[in-house]
Design a protein around this motif. Sequence first.
Motif, PDB file in Angstrom:
ATOM      1  N   VAL A  20      15.321  -0.078   4.682  1.00 61.86           N
ATOM      2  CA  VAL A  20      14.135  -0.185   3.826  1.00 61.86           C
ATOM      3  C   VAL A  20      14.190   0.823   2.685  1.00 61.86           C
ATOM      4  CG1 VAL A  20      11.638   0.095   3.795  1.00 61.86           C
ATOM      5  CG2 VAL A  20      12.716  -1.145   5.670  1.00 61.86           C
ATOM      6  N   ALA A  21      14.437   2.125   2.999  1.00 58.58           N
ATOM      7  CA  ALA A  21      14.451   3.151   1.961  1.00 58.58           C
ATOM      8  C   ALA A  21      15.587   2.909   0.972  1.00 58.58           C
ATOM      9  CB  ALA A  21      14.572   4.533   2.596  1.00 58.58           C
ATOM     10  N   GLU A  22      16.778   2.575   1.469  1.00 65.65           N
ATOM     11  CA  GLU A  22      17.926   2.332   0.584  1.00 65.65           C
ATOM     12  C   GLU A  22      17.666   1.134  -0.322  1.00 65.65           C
ATOM     13  OE1 GLU A  22      18.016   2.838   3.722  1.00 65.65           O
ATOM     14  OE2 GLU A  22      19.162   4.688   4.030  1.00 65.65           O
ATOM     15  N   LEU A  23      17.039   0.095   0.237  1.00 56.89           N
ATOM     16  CA  LEU A  23      16.728  -1.093  -0.569  1.00 56.89           C
ATOM     17  C   LEU A  23      15.760  -0.747  -1.700  1.00 56.89           C
ATOM     18  CD1 LEU A  23      16.805  -4.140  -1.088  1.00 56.89           C
ATOM     19  CD2 LEU A  23      14.987  -4.401   0.622  1.00 56.89           C
ATOM     20  N   GLY A  60      10.448   6.463   2.015  1.00 55.24           N
ATOM     21  CA  GLY A  60      10.775   7.042   3.309  1.00 55.24           C
ATOM     22  C   GLY A  60       9.691   6.793   4.330  1.00 55.24           C
ATOM     23  N   ARG A  61       8.420   6.925   3.903  1.00 60.71           N
ATOM     24  CA  ARG A  61       7.328   6.655   4.838  1.00 60.71           C
ATOM     25  C   ARG A  61       7.272   5.184   5.217  1.00 60.71           C
ATOM     26  NH1 ARG A  61       4.666  10.403   1.399  1.00 60.71           N
ATOM     27  NH2 ARG A  61       3.589   8.729   0.284  1.00 60.71           N
ATOM     28  N   LEU A  62       7.614   4.326   4.252  1.00 63.30           N
ATOM     29  CA  LEU A  62       7.637   2.891   4.548  1.00 63.30           C
ATOM     30  C   LEU A  62       8.714   2.569   5.581  1.00 63.30           C
ATOM     31  CD1 LEU A  62       6.741  -0.027   3.970  1.00 63.30           C
ATOM     32  CD2 LEU A  62       8.362  -0.059   2.078  1.00 63.30           C
ATOM     33  N   ALA A  63       9.875   3.199   5.422  1.00 61.01           N
ATOM     34  CA  ALA A  63      10.947   2.958   6.393  1.00 61.01           C
ATOM     35  C   ALA A  63      10.544   3.439   7.775  1.00 61.01           C
ATOM     36  CB  ALA A  63      12.219   3.674   5.939  1.00 61.01           C
ATOM     37  N   GLN A  64       9.793   4.558   7.813  1.00 57.59           N
ATOM     38  CA  GLN A  64       9.328   5.052   9.106  1.00 57.59           C
ATOM     39  C   GLN A  64       8.302   4.107   9.728  1.00 57.59           C
ATOM     40  OE1 GLN A  64       7.706   8.964   8.929  1.00 57.59           O
ATOM     41  NE2 GLN A  64       7.482   9.158  11.153  1.00 57.59           N
ATOM     42  N   ALA A  65       7.392   3.551   8.870  1.00 56.05           N
ATOM     43  CA  ALA A  65       6.370   2.632   9.392  1.00 56.05           C
ATOM     44  C   ALA A  65       6.993   1.335   9.895  1.00 56.05           C
ATOM     45  CB  ALA A  65       5.339   2.346   8.297  1.00 56.05           C
ATOM     46  N   SER A  79       9.886   1.018  11.191  1.00 52.39           N
ATOM     47  CA  SER A  79      11.019   1.325  12.068  1.00 52.39           C
ATOM     48  C   SER A  79      11.219   0.313  13.189  1.00 52.39           C
ATOM     49  CB  SER A  79      10.860   2.736  12.637  1.00 52.39           C
ATOM     50  OG  SER A  79       9.638   2.854  13.338  1.00 52.39           O
ATOM     51  N   PRO A  80      10.149  -0.314  13.782  1.00 60.32           N
ATOM     52  CA  PRO A  80      10.427  -1.322  14.822  1.00 60.32           C
ATOM     53  C   PRO A  80      11.238  -2.498  14.293  1.00 60.32           C
ATOM     54  CG  PRO A  80       8.178  -0.558  14.999  1.00 60.32           C
ATOM     55  CD  PRO A  80       8.707  -0.012  13.710  1.00 60.32           C
ATOM     56  N   LEU A  81      11.052  -2.836  12.988  1.00 58.86           N
ATOM     57  CA  LEU A  81      11.815  -3.948  12.417  1.00 58.86           C
ATOM     58  C   LEU A  81      13.136  -3.501  11.807  1.00 58.86           C
ATOM     59  CD1 LEU A  81       8.988  -5.945  10.593  1.00 58.86           C
ATOM     60  CD2 LEU A  81      10.081  -6.478  12.766  1.00 58.86           C
ATOM     61  N   GLN A  82      13.322  -2.206  11.644  1.00 59.10           N
ATOM     62  CA  GLN A  82      14.471  -1.705  10.904  1.00 59.10           C
ATOM     63  C   GLN A  82      15.789  -2.118  11.565  1.00 59.10           C
ATOM     64  OE1 GLN A  82      14.091   0.054   8.106  1.00 59.10           O
ATOM     65  NE2 GLN A  82      16.183   0.748   7.686  1.00 59.10           N
ATOM     66  N   ARG A  83      15.867  -1.996  12.881  1.00 58.49           N
ATOM     67  CA  ARG A  83      17.131  -2.303  13.539  1.00 58.49           C
ATOM     68  C   ARG A  83      17.447  -3.791  13.479  1.00 58.49           C
ATOM     69  NH1 ARG A  83      13.438  -1.016  17.510  1.00 58.49           N
ATOM     70  NH2 ARG A  83      12.960  -2.629  19.042  1.00 58.49           N
ATOM     71  N   ALA A  87       0.822  -1.208   0.000  1.00 58.63           N
ATOM     72  CA  ALA A  87       0.000   0.000   0.000  1.00 58.63           C
ATOM     73  C   ALA A  87       0.858   1.261   0.000  1.00 58.63           C
ATOM     74  CB  ALA A  87      -0.926  -0.014   1.206  1.00 58.63           C
ATOM     75  N   LEU A  88       1.910   1.253   0.806  1.00 60.42           N
ATOM     76  CA  LEU A  88       2.737   2.454   0.894  1.00 60.42           C
ATOM     77  C   LEU A  88       3.548   2.704  -0.371  1.00 60.42           C
ATOM     78  CD1 LEU A  88       4.027   2.380   4.581  1.00 60.42           C
ATOM     79  CD2 LEU A  88       2.376   3.937   3.562  1.00 60.42           C
ATOM     80  N   LEU A  89       4.002   1.640  -1.036  1.00 60.74           N
ATOM     81  CA  LEU A  89       4.809   1.830  -2.234  1.00 60.74           C
ATOM     82  C   LEU A  89       3.957   2.122  -3.467  1.00 60.74           C
ATOM     83  CD1 LEU A  89       7.698  -0.789  -1.953  1.00 60.74           C
ATOM     84  CD2 LEU A  89       7.736   1.652  -1.444  1.00 60.74           C
TER      85      LEU A  89
END
Length: 744
Positions: free
Chosen positions: A130-133, A109-114, A116-120, A37-39
């Motif tokens: 996420v954003a770089e990928l 960018g919004r996807l990476a923010q959403a 964020s709990p899994l990002q680390r 949805a976000l992409l």
Amino acid sequence: MVVTGAPALGCPARPTDGPRAVEGPALLAGVGALIKALLERGDEAPAAALLRQATLAVQLQLGQAVHALVQATAQECALSQAPPPRASDSLGPVRGLCAAFATFQARAGRLAQALSPLQRHMCSGRCEGVAELCLRVWSEVLLRSKASGWGEAFQEAVAAASARSGPEHALRHTDVLRQVAATLRAVDAADPYTAAGLQSPLYRDLFEEPFVAASLGHFRSQASVLAASSVPDYLSTVSRALQQEAALLQDAAFDGGTWRRWEPLLLQVLIDDQRERLLGGAASLLRPAAGDRVHAGAIRQLYHFATHDPALTARMQAAILGALRQEAEALFAAADPGAGNSIIPALCQLQVDYTEISNCCPQFREALGQSFVSLLHQAPGREHLVINQLCRYIHEKAITGPDAADGAAEAAAAPVLALFGVLQSKDHFQAVHSLGLGRRLTVHGALAPVDRAVLEGLRRAMGAGYVQRLERMGRDIAASADLTAAWAKAQGIKAEVEVQFRVLTTVAWPQLQSDTDPPALPPPLKAPVDAFVEFYEKRHQGRRLSWRFLEGTGVLAARLGPGYELTVSTPQLLLLLCLDEGPASVEELQRRVNVGRPGLIAALGPLMGAQHWPRLLHSPGGHTDAAGLQGTDRVAIDDAFHPAARRVCFCPLQAEALADAAPGATSATSLSAGRAYQLEAAIVRVMKAERVIMLEELVLRVTNQVQGHFVPAPADVRRCIDRLVERGILAPHQADRERYHYVG
């Protein structure tokens, strides 16, 4: 793979027995729907709350799976872009793709923010962010893949946008370049392989290289068109083009390294390929047009362009030095030692040119300075020629030059002081200048503004000791006025003629010697002279006056026509007083005035109309030249004397008349004696300080001490050392004849 059958995004209902953590399958399905949805649509539903309800263990398990979901979804979004049309204008499609990328970048960018709990946890598992990928997948699918055709479309769009138009050669489509540059720089920044240097940046391949290729073609054609213009015009056009290019690249948001790589290529096309023509025209930059001097702007531009190539810089320096040296040699070749100040204005201007070029080309400053100094000393007698004519130049400016208002005197003295700074024989200049200064002081009775400005400049350059004798000469003249006033007051009666005496000390005026054969003064002049001698000897006991009558001047009131005021020298004054009684022969005049024939002819020349003077005397025998008069020829006052000016000066005060009084009066013998005294004094100072010293070091130390006044030859220093050895002041070492010790 992409999860397509995920439930609608939202928070699951909480059971009544308290909160319960979301399990792995349900969380993965919700995350997949969130990514898609976000992409694709940018729908930011609150499904991210699922991530906050997942346990830490579940988050660790989902890291790799979410990474795969993001990669697959990003690839699907990239493939959804329409391929670029073939054989058509690529500007429109590239604009659309850049706009789509901007939207995609914001959603990533919004996807990476959403997430964020899994990002680390994804990063800890060595997965990309996420954003770089998302951005890397986009670039691989659309830009790096040759099958997509977008890479070629970007290159064609950049080449088309880089085309120049209009008289200012402005870029046609700066907006396209700005969008493309921003897109490619963002993609390269997110690509870890590009950052690690494992693959070339898209910015350089798809943007910088086509831009440089298209721009080089344009400027090559411009260089061939401008080849027919003059060198200054061509350099001005190149400088303006470089400024415009730098401004355009900044306006288009180019990478900072682009200009560093683009400027050398641009200079190679516009400067290096034209180097032969530019270096051939370097001499014309020194004299661009009649009445103009150095084309400073063009030289500065050429120097700026040449500094990127050491070989070009060296050739430019050689071309400028050669042109200046050729002009200087022509100037000295045309110089006439008896032509007054003809060489000085041109030489001063040449030094100004050297200084201006040094300011334009800092790397050439040392070579230019050495070149100008060598011009004055490379030929025998050239420096003495410059000194003699420089003193004539000062004499001319002091007599007819400006007053002290508005700094005009300082401006007139500035070129003199600039030339003085490069002279080596400063003692020679001091001796010659003192003669001209003394001549002016004895006639005018005060320092001229130009003389005062020159003395101040010499004091700043050389110190008080250098100008001590010159300043003493001025003080003598001032004291003489006070002494004459005291004598006149002591007389108590008005004399038949008004007399002004100059009392000069032999210390400050060594060039003045008493008259060996003084002229016969008439009674109106002899009476005040005798009275002044009596007054002076009573006031200054122990002093003796030696008269120099031939150096004096007088002012006569001539009753001819409307009446004239004549300024004459003492011999001329005596001649006119004799001729006022009636015509007289040359022999009679010589006997009554008591001067030799050379002095008599020198006094008669101006009075008989030599050079530019009006004719006051004439010879009834028809002689017009004083040198042709015989002893029996008679001379009389010309009743037809009617000059335009009421005041006429027959006294030889002009610069051309100074030739036999100032430069030639300083003999080489007296100058050598003065230098020998300075050398011996410097040797004694060094030996007193060192006591024992090697000969070579002694010569070097002495040369360093006196080079402010003159540059001695090593042989002269050794001769002075030998004289001091003969007088017992120094002694060579018995075992080593090259070592000397001080005896005292």
